[in-house]
Design an enzyme around this catalytic site. Structure first.
Site, PDB file in Angstrom:
ATOM      1  N   ARG A 292      33.327 -12.121  -0.643  1.00  0.00           N
ATOM      2  CA  ARG A 292      33.602 -10.696  -0.880  1.00  0.00           C
ATOM      3  C   ARG A 292      35.118 -10.474  -0.958  1.00  0.00           C
ATOM      4  O   ARG A 292      35.858 -10.844  -0.036  1.00  0.00           O
ATOM      5  CB  ARG A 292      33.000  -9.868   0.255  1.00  0.00           C
ATOM      6  CG  ARG A 292      33.421  -8.435   0.292  1.00  0.00           C
ATOM      7  CD  ARG A 292      32.785  -7.621  -0.817  1.00  0.00           C
ATOM      8  NE  ARG A 292      33.139  -6.207  -0.720  1.00  0.00           N
ATOM      9  CZ  ARG A 292      32.941  -5.353  -1.695  1.00  0.00           C
ATOM     10  NH1 ARG A 292      32.421  -5.746  -2.853  1.00  0.00           N
ATOM     11  NH2 ARG A 292      33.270  -4.086  -1.544  1.00  0.00           N
ATOM     12  N   GLN A 303      42.706 -11.692   9.452  1.00  0.00           N
ATOM     13  CA  GLN A 303      42.410 -12.230  10.785  1.00  0.00           C
ATOM     14  C   GLN A 303      41.339 -11.409  11.495  1.00  0.00           C
ATOM     15  O   GLN A 303      40.524 -11.941  12.254  1.00  0.00           O
ATOM     16  CB  GLN A 303      43.675 -12.258  11.645  1.00  0.00           C
ATOM     17  CG  GLN A 303      44.590 -13.416  11.321  1.00  0.00           C
ATOM     18  CD  GLN A 303      45.715 -13.556  12.340  1.00  0.00           C
ATOM     19  OE1 GLN A 303      45.857 -12.739  13.254  1.00  0.00           O
ATOM     20  NE2 GLN A 303      46.507 -14.592  12.186  1.00  0.00           N
ATOM     21  N   GLU A 388      10.211 -11.644  28.203  1.00  0.00           N
ATOM     22  CA  GLU A 388      10.374 -12.782  29.140  1.00  0.00           C
ATOM     23  C   GLU A 388      11.439 -12.465  30.190  1.00  0.00           C
ATOM     24  O   GLU A 388      12.203 -13.340  30.591  1.00  0.00           O
ATOM     25  CB  GLU A 388      10.733 -14.068  28.394  1.00  0.00           C
ATOM     26  CG  GLU A 388       9.568 -14.718  27.683  1.00  0.00           C
ATOM     27  CD  GLU A 388       8.781 -15.704  28.552  1.00  0.00           C
ATOM     28  OE1 GLU A 388       9.384 -16.446  29.338  1.00  0.00           O
ATOM     29  OE2 GLU A 388       7.556 -15.712  28.433  1.00  0.00           O
ATOM     30  N   THR A 390      13.983  -8.931  31.235  1.00  0.00           N
ATOM     31  CA  THR A 390      15.132  -8.260  30.614  1.00  0.00           C
ATOM     32  C   THR A 390      16.444  -8.907  31.104  1.00  0.00           C
ATOM     33  O   THR A 390      16.440  -9.656  32.083  1.00  0.00           O
ATOM     34  CB  THR A 390      15.151  -6.764  31.010  1.00  0.00           C
ATOM     35  OG1 THR A 390      15.325  -6.687  32.429  1.00  0.00           O
ATOM     36  CG2 THR A 390      13.867  -6.047  30.618  1.00  0.00           C
TER      37      THR A 390
END
Ligand SMILES: Cc1cc2nc3c(=O)[nH]c(=O)nc-3n(C[C@H](O)[C@H](O)[C@H](O)COP(=O)(O)OP(=O)(O)OC[C@H]3O[C@@H](n4cnc5c(N)ncnc54)[C@H](O)[C@@H]3O)c2cc1C
Length: 408
Positions: A292, A303, A388, A390
């Site tokens: 892009r 950067q 499984e 939080t």
């Protein structure tokens, strides 16, 4: 003595590349369609079954890889392909692990193969533990199992929720209360065989992400299962309950527990799924940033963009290392003295959420549309910090384990 290495061996690389091929050629091209349809992708599961990726044999082989890396490597590649379809493929494994962990050899031999079916007649299985009022707090579970001694049958009543494959599965594994005085120590797991009267699917949830995976309530009304469907058998249950009652008496209080310490060994597998989704989004963002152009140069020349990619990659690699360490520890029988399983799941799931959000940002307006896969990956990644256990529960487990304090 075995040499220390952080490289996959040749067999592992071969399996990884094979799964990656399936993920790239079959799962990724199908991902957007099944996400929109919000339905179980049966044709993709059937294709996986045909080549052996959806089969008991394959997961058993990976599970018994002596380095512990077979399962995380498999999960990472499948979830790199697509998280919703990935969960449809591996969801049965949750129920299978429930039987492997608690069942007798006979029960494992009878039920686990039925959970998968075969390539010509694929089946799914569901693991039903969560309830509307018992999520993180497993001890608040209300589904009851009562023994009918005259008929040697268990009678199950209650409502389960959030069950992956709930209602569309053949075999359901249901966790229920057999002694309400004992908190989670008074729970037991039952097989509900295919077609058992009284088990019905309740609400099917419309979800934010992993929409190709079916999630639903499972309603149990006077569900009768034979005595041999109690996982582990009645004698073992009676012994376990007697021990728990004895301990409760000597502690002078009801045995307390929550979801906290369970699943420690299975959590790295969820961490590996998160690594797969994060890696997929990172790769899309890296490609995009290279091609892009704005202000006359590729956006990666800034950067501000390049450093984000550097951080994304660093965090993904760190997450994978934590997952691999915990998986290796689980397989080689090392005790999780610092809750290393929870650490790996916590870090990998938070990384997936962060990295997929950064990927959306790097793709700009395109990242916000369904024309590009990072939008879906970002929605999918939100599940990893929830199921499984939080992130908050992982932190509780880690804090309690490293401090020895009853942190609330
Ligand atoms: C897509 C999907 C698939 C699932 N698949 C399955 C399945 O196959 N089988 C199954 O049994 N379950 C399944 N689950 C259930 C899942 O494991 C639960 O949603 C999860 O354990 C959280 O429970 P809860 O949703 O009731 O949230 P709650 O426990 O109500 O938590 C709500 C919030 O409160 C926080 N919280 C709760 N207690 C504490 C505490 N002590 N300290 C700090 N914060 C706290 C939580 O971290 C969370 O942020 C699935 C869920 C989803 C969404």
């Amino acid at each position: 003595m075995a040499e220390f290495t952080m490289e996959l061996n040749e067999d592992q690389r071969e399996v990884r590349d094979w799964i990656h091929g399936f993920a790239a050629d079959v799962m990724r091209p199908a991902a957007a369609e099944w996400d929109e349809r919000e339905e179980t992708p049966w044709p993709v599961i059937q294709e996986a079954a045909k080549i052996g990726i959806y089969s008991l044999d394959f997961y058993a082989q990976q599970f018994f890889d002596p380095t512990g890396l077979g399962i995380p490597m498999t999960m990472e590649e499948l979830f790199w392909g697509d998280a919703g379809i990935g969960l449809s493929i591996v969801g049965t494994g949750l129920a299978a692990v429930g039987v492997l962990a608690n069942g007798t050899e006979e029960q494992i031999g009878t039920w686990v193969p039925q959970m998968y079916g075969d390539a010509d007649d694929v089946k799914l299985a569901a693991f039903c533990s969560s309830e509307p009022d018992a999520g993180s707090d497993v001890a608040a579970m209300r589904t009851r199992a009562v023994y009918d001694e005259a008929k040697d049958e268990w009678v199950l009543n209650g409502t389960k929720t959030w069950a992956t494959n709930g209602g569309i599965a053949g075999v359901h594994v249901v966790v229920a209360v057999v002694d309400p005085e004992l908190g989670s120590k008074g729970h037991a797991s039952f097989i509900v065989p295919p077609g058992t009267p009284g088990l019905a699917q309740g609400q099917k949830f419309k979800k934010h992400g992993i929409r190709a995976s079916h999630t639903a309530e499972v309603v149990l009304e006077d569900v009768r299962v034979p005595g041999h469907c109690l996982l582990g058998g009645k004698d073992k249950l009676d012994e376990r309950l007697a021990r728990a009652r004895e301990r409760a008496r000597s502690d002078g209080e009801r045995v307390k527990n929550a979801a906290m310490a369970t699943f420690e060994a299975s959590r790295p597998a969820v961490g590996a799924m998160a690594v797969g989704t994060a890696r997929a989004a990172y790769e899309e963002a890296l490609d995009y940033a290279r091609t892009r152009t704005q202000f006359g140069r590729p956006i990666i020349d800034n950067q501000g963009v390049a450093f984000q990619l550097a951080d994304m990659r660093t965090q993904i690699d760190a997450a994978r290392l934590l997952v691999w360490r915990a998986s290796w520890m689980a397989t080689t029988g090392k005790p999780f003295t610092s809750a290393e399983g929870s650490m790996s799941k916590l870090f990998a799931s938070e990384t997936a959420k962060k990295v997929t959000a950064q990927a959306v940002q790097i793709l700009g307006g395109n990242g916000f549309t369904r024309e590009y896969p990072v939008e879906r990956m970002h929605r999918d990644a939100a599940i990893y910090t929830i199921f499984e256990g939080t992130s908050e529960i992982q932190r509780l487990v880690i804090a309690r384990t490293v401090s020895g304090m009853p942190i609330r």
